[in-house]
Design an enzyme around this catalytic site. Structure first.
Site, mmCIF file in Angstrom:
data_model
loop_
_atom_site.group_PDB
_atom_site.id
_atom_site.type_symbol
_atom_site.label_atom_id
_atom_site.label_comp_id
_atom_site.label_asym_id
_atom_site.label_seq_id
_atom_site.Cartn_x
_atom_site.Cartn_y
_atom_site.Cartn_z
ATOM 1 N N SER A 81 0.821 -1.217 0.000
ATOM 2 C CA SER A 81 0.000 0.000 0.000
ATOM 3 C C SER A 81 0.850 1.260 0.000
ATOM 4 C CB SER A 81 -0.987 0.008 1.166
ATOM 5 O OG SER A 81 -0.550 -0.743 2.236
ATOM 6 N N HIS A 89 -3.163 -3.275 -6.026
ATOM 7 C CA HIS A 89 -3.492 -2.790 -4.684
ATOM 8 C C HIS A 89 -4.978 -2.958 -4.409
ATOM 9 C CE1 HIS A 89 -3.706 0.734 -1.626
ATOM 10 N NE2 HIS A 89 -3.479 -0.407 -1.018
ATOM 11 N N GLU A 107 -6.251 -0.760 -7.453
ATOM 12 C CA GLU A 107 -5.317 0.122 -8.152
ATOM 13 C C GLU A 107 -4.289 -0.763 -8.853
ATOM 14 O OE1 GLU A 107 -5.412 4.139 -5.343
ATOM 15 O OE2 GLU A 107 -3.832 2.679 -4.958
ATOM 16 N N ASN A 137 -4.678 6.695 -1.310
ATOM 17 C CA ASN A 137 -4.030 7.049 -0.046
ATOM 18 C C ASN A 137 -3.373 8.419 -0.101
ATOM 19 O OD1 ASN A 137 -4.795 4.899 1.490
ATOM 20 N ND2 ASN A 137 -3.023 3.644 0.966
HETATM 21 P P1 NAD Z 1 -1.223 -9.242 7.846
HETATM 22 O O1 NAD Z 1 -0.255 -8.995 8.925
HETATM 23 O O2 NAD Z 1 -2.663 -9.453 8.185
HETATM 24 O O3 NAD Z 1 -0.755 -10.521 6.998
HETATM 25 C C1 NAD Z 1 0.568 -10.771 6.613
HETATM 26 C C2 NAD Z 1 0.756 -12.267 6.433
HETATM 27 O O4 NAD Z 1 2.044 -12.486 5.926
HETATM 28 C C3 NAD Z 1 0.652 -13.045 7.751
HETATM 29 O O5 NAD Z 1 -0.220 -14.133 7.597
HETATM 30 C C4 NAD Z 1 2.066 -13.540 7.990
HETATM 31 O O6 NAD Z 1 2.112 -14.820 8.616
HETATM 32 C C5 NAD Z 1 2.587 -13.607 6.579
HETATM 33 N N1 NAD Z 1 4.037 -13.584 6.517
HETATM 34 C C6 NAD Z 1 4.942 -13.064 7.376
HETATM 35 N N2 NAD Z 1 6.187 -13.274 6.925
HETATM 36 C C7 NAD Z 1 6.078 -13.940 5.756
HETATM 37 C C8 NAD Z 1 7.006 -14.450 4.819
HETATM 38 N N3 NAD Z 1 8.304 -14.320 4.997
HETATM 39 N N4 NAD Z 1 6.520 -15.072 3.728
HETATM 40 C C9 NAD Z 1 5.207 -15.197 3.522
HETATM 41 N N5 NAD Z 1 4.265 -14.739 4.383
HETATM 42 C C10 NAD Z 1 4.706 -14.124 5.482
HETATM 43 O O7 NAD Z 1 -1.067 -8.043 6.823
HETATM 44 P P2 NAD Z 1 -2.128 -7.475 5.776
HETATM 45 O O8 NAD Z 1 -2.950 -6.446 6.447
HETATM 46 O O9 NAD Z 1 -2.806 -8.607 5.088
HETATM 47 O O10 NAD Z 1 -1.167 -6.697 4.765
HETATM 48 C C11 NAD Z 1 -0.419 -7.383 3.781
HETATM 49 C C12 NAD Z 1 0.001 -6.411 2.715
HETATM 50 O O11 NAD Z 1 -1.136 -5.800 2.124
HETATM 51 C C13 NAD Z 1 0.883 -5.275 3.199
HETATM 52 O O12 NAD Z 1 1.800 -4.949 2.203
HETATM 53 C C14 NAD Z 1 -0.114 -4.143 3.390
HETATM 54 O O13 NAD Z 1 0.498 -2.881 3.283
HETATM 55 C C15 NAD Z 1 -1.043 -4.392 2.226
HETATM 56 N N6 NAD Z 1 -2.399 -3.847 2.382
HETATM 57 C C16 NAD Z 1 -3.067 -3.929 3.561
HETATM 58 C C17 NAD Z 1 -4.360 -3.427 3.658
HETATM 59 C C18 NAD Z 1 -5.137 -3.511 4.937
HETATM 60 O O14 NAD Z 1 -6.108 -2.753 5.097
HETATM 61 N N7 NAD Z 1 -4.804 -4.411 5.857
HETATM 62 C C19 NAD Z 1 -4.965 -2.853 2.534
HETATM 63 C C20 NAD Z 1 -4.266 -2.812 1.320
HETATM 64 C C21 NAD Z 1 -2.986 -3.320 1.259
#
Ligand code: NAD
Length: 522
Positions: free
Chosen positions: A116, A137, A149, A187
């Protein structure tokens, strides 16, 4: 056969994207190094599908969709997929390293990142054949939010971008093509919604009033209740990341009030307290006053803009200044405000200045500022600002007038622009800057803001509705009175007004970095 999709990271976003892909008919492999994350993800997807099935919103059965979804702790199994989408924690090195390894394991797949805030080009730089890396995204919850996106890195092959756009459409999403700049589109353009609200609060406007005014404009939530929902830490991190990515451009500067709460561990709903305490959460706004227009003081309305026209259509007024109880001056330009024959109290539109700044222009008459933002709805809040000398006959008339027309009316500290218009004007200015820098087209920009944030309309279409010239004049006034760069109207807005254009869609020859035009032969 349907292309195989591998999702890396089974957290909030990864499992949502995996569900979307499985529902669209793809065989999906969900990878996470932590078995408990995979178990949790499968349970969450199963429960969500079950709910969808109960509401009759699922194509096929829960079992069929789950049958397409496999989990694994072995990265090597992603070698056969046509699409790899990563949703691992937001750390540049982690994403570079993982996508780099996946790029070696799998020479053919398109490699997408759900980052993001990080640069897609920087992630692509560490991947063999970076031309197949693209940003996808998704918004949270991925299985419900329509917006995606699609972000080409500078290295990305045009065909990969087209395939990504097409994939998102097949998944029932509404993709928009966005440039690889800090905050991408949504954002970035949304920053002033929080940033300006924090400024106003920092200068004495109660947060409950800011939330009420912005909800009244049609935003699904006010900025403070929204920060509580998102998490103050997450919102602060996004502010910092855009500020840093834009090389400390002052208009993105985070506010000390954010740091204070984050440092205190007051992160919003998830910790039981952020800007509000949970329970009970933000107070319910007071019921709107009972409309009784016949009892309203009689206004003489001045001004040629859409707000003045809407007020003339709906509000009690006279065309004859000698009959009026007060003057409702809807002109934006401070320099124009003066020339009345009658010695009446003046309620003057404060979009480009404070009530205090306007006061000397009207001689000895009592003066108050007001703001209402078109299009007026049932919940539109009328803001009334008395000059620093204190409430007077004009502020009292303004309150009676707007309440008699059924609008909740708040007497707010004397801030140039008021609350609703000032936040909107800065959202518009940010949208214009994103447009000028080729982050997205005007139509995509408005669509993305509606779908990604639930804004009632896109900032550019809103500007067209209020008219571009009053928005420009108001920003010039805010810039003059507040004296800070963050209020400086974007030069593109000046040019559009100077050219006599009334819409951003009619600008010819704007090159969008994210939307390369066909190369032309000389
Ligand atoms: P999260 O913490 O819920 O999930 C991350 C996952 O990655 C976890 O299950 C973790 O076990 C796993 N993980 C950790 N290390 C790892 C590795 N080495 N290899 C593979 N998996 C691994 O995070 P999230 O909220 O799902 O965010 C993930 C991505 O999406 C980030 O880049 C975030 O910026 C982006 N994002 C988040 C949102 C949101 O609202 N949460 C929205 C858009 C984009």
């Amino acid at each position: 056969m349907n292309e195989r999709v591998a999702i890396i990271g089974a957290g909030t976003m990864g499992r949502g994207i995996a569900q979307v892909a499985a529902q669209a008919g793809h065989p999906v492999l969900l990878y996470d190094p932590y078995p408990q994350a995979l178990d949790k993800a499968l349970a969450a997807v199963g429960a969500d599908l079950q709910k969808a099935a109960e509401k009759g919103r699922l194509a096929g059965t829960v079992e069929e969709v789950l049958g397409r979804l496999q989990t694994t702790g072995e990265l090597e199994r992603c070698a056969e997929a046509e699409w790899v989408i990563e949703a691992v924690p937001e750390q540049l090195e982690l994403k570079q390293q993982l996508l780099g390894k996946l790029g070696e394991l799998n020479p053919r797949a398109v490699l997408a990142t759900n980052t993001s805030t990080l640069s897609v080009s920087a992630i692509a730089a560490k991947v063999p054949r970076p031309q197949r890396v693209v940003g996808l995204h998704f918004f949270n919850p991925a299985q419900r939010m329509k917006l995606v996106e699609v972000i080409p890195a500078v290295q990305t092959d045009e065909k990969v971008v087209e395939r990504a756009l097409e994939l998102a459409r097949r998944w029932g999403k509404e993709p928009v093509r966005v440039g690889d700049f800090p905050g991408f589109l949504v954002n970035r353009v949304a920053r002033p919604f929080y940033g300006e609200a924090l400024r106003l609060h920092g200068e004495g406007v109660p947060k409950e009033h800011i939330d009420q005014v912005l909800r009244g404009l049609g935003f699904p939530m006010g900025p403070f209740e929204l920060m509580d929902l998102i998490g103050l830490d997450v919102n602060y991190a996004a502010s910092q990341s855009v500020f840093k990515g834009m090389y400390a451009e002052p208009r993105y500067r985070p506010h000390a009030l954010q740091y204070q709460r984050v440092a205190a561990g007051m992160l919003g709903r998830k910790t039981g307290e952020g800007w509000y305490k949970y329970p009970p959460g933000p107070p319910a706004p007071p019921a709107p006053p009972k409309a009784d227009p016949a009892s309203a003081p009689l206004a003489f309305i001045v001004g040629p803009n859409p707000l003045a026209e809407e007020l003339r259509r709906r509000f009690r007024h006279t065309e004859e200044v000698r009959e009026a109880d007060f003057v409702l001056d809807c002109r934006v330009l401070l320099e124009r405000k003066a020339d009345f024959l009658e010695d009446l109290p003046v309620v003057t539109l404060a979009w480009g200045h404070s009530a205090s700044a306007a006061r000397p222009n009207y001689g000895a008459r009592p003066v108050a500022g007001f703001s209402l933002v078109p299009p007026l709805g049932e919940h539109s809040v009328a803001e009334v600002m008395a000059p620093l000398s204190g409430p007077n006959a004009a502020s009292e008339i303004a309150r009676r007038y707007f309440e008699a027309h059924g609008h909740p009316t708040l007497l707010l500290p004397d801030q140039p622009g008021g609350v609703g218009f000032r936040v909107l004007a800065l959202l518009i200015n940010e949208a214009v800057s994103a447009l000028a820098e080729g982050v997205a087209t005007a139509a995509d920009l408005d669509k993305a803001m509606r779908l990604g944030t639930g804004y009632p309309r896109g900032p550019l279409e809103w500007a067209e509705l209020v008219w571009l010239k009053p928005v420009l004049r108001a920003l010039e006034g805010l810039h003059a009175e507040l004296g800070e760069d963050r209020y400086r109207p974007h030069p593109l807005l000046r040019r559009v007004v100077a050219a006599g254009l009334e819409s951003f869609g009619s600008i010819a020859g704007l090159t969008a970095t994210a939307n390369p035009v066909e190369e032309q032969s000389a």
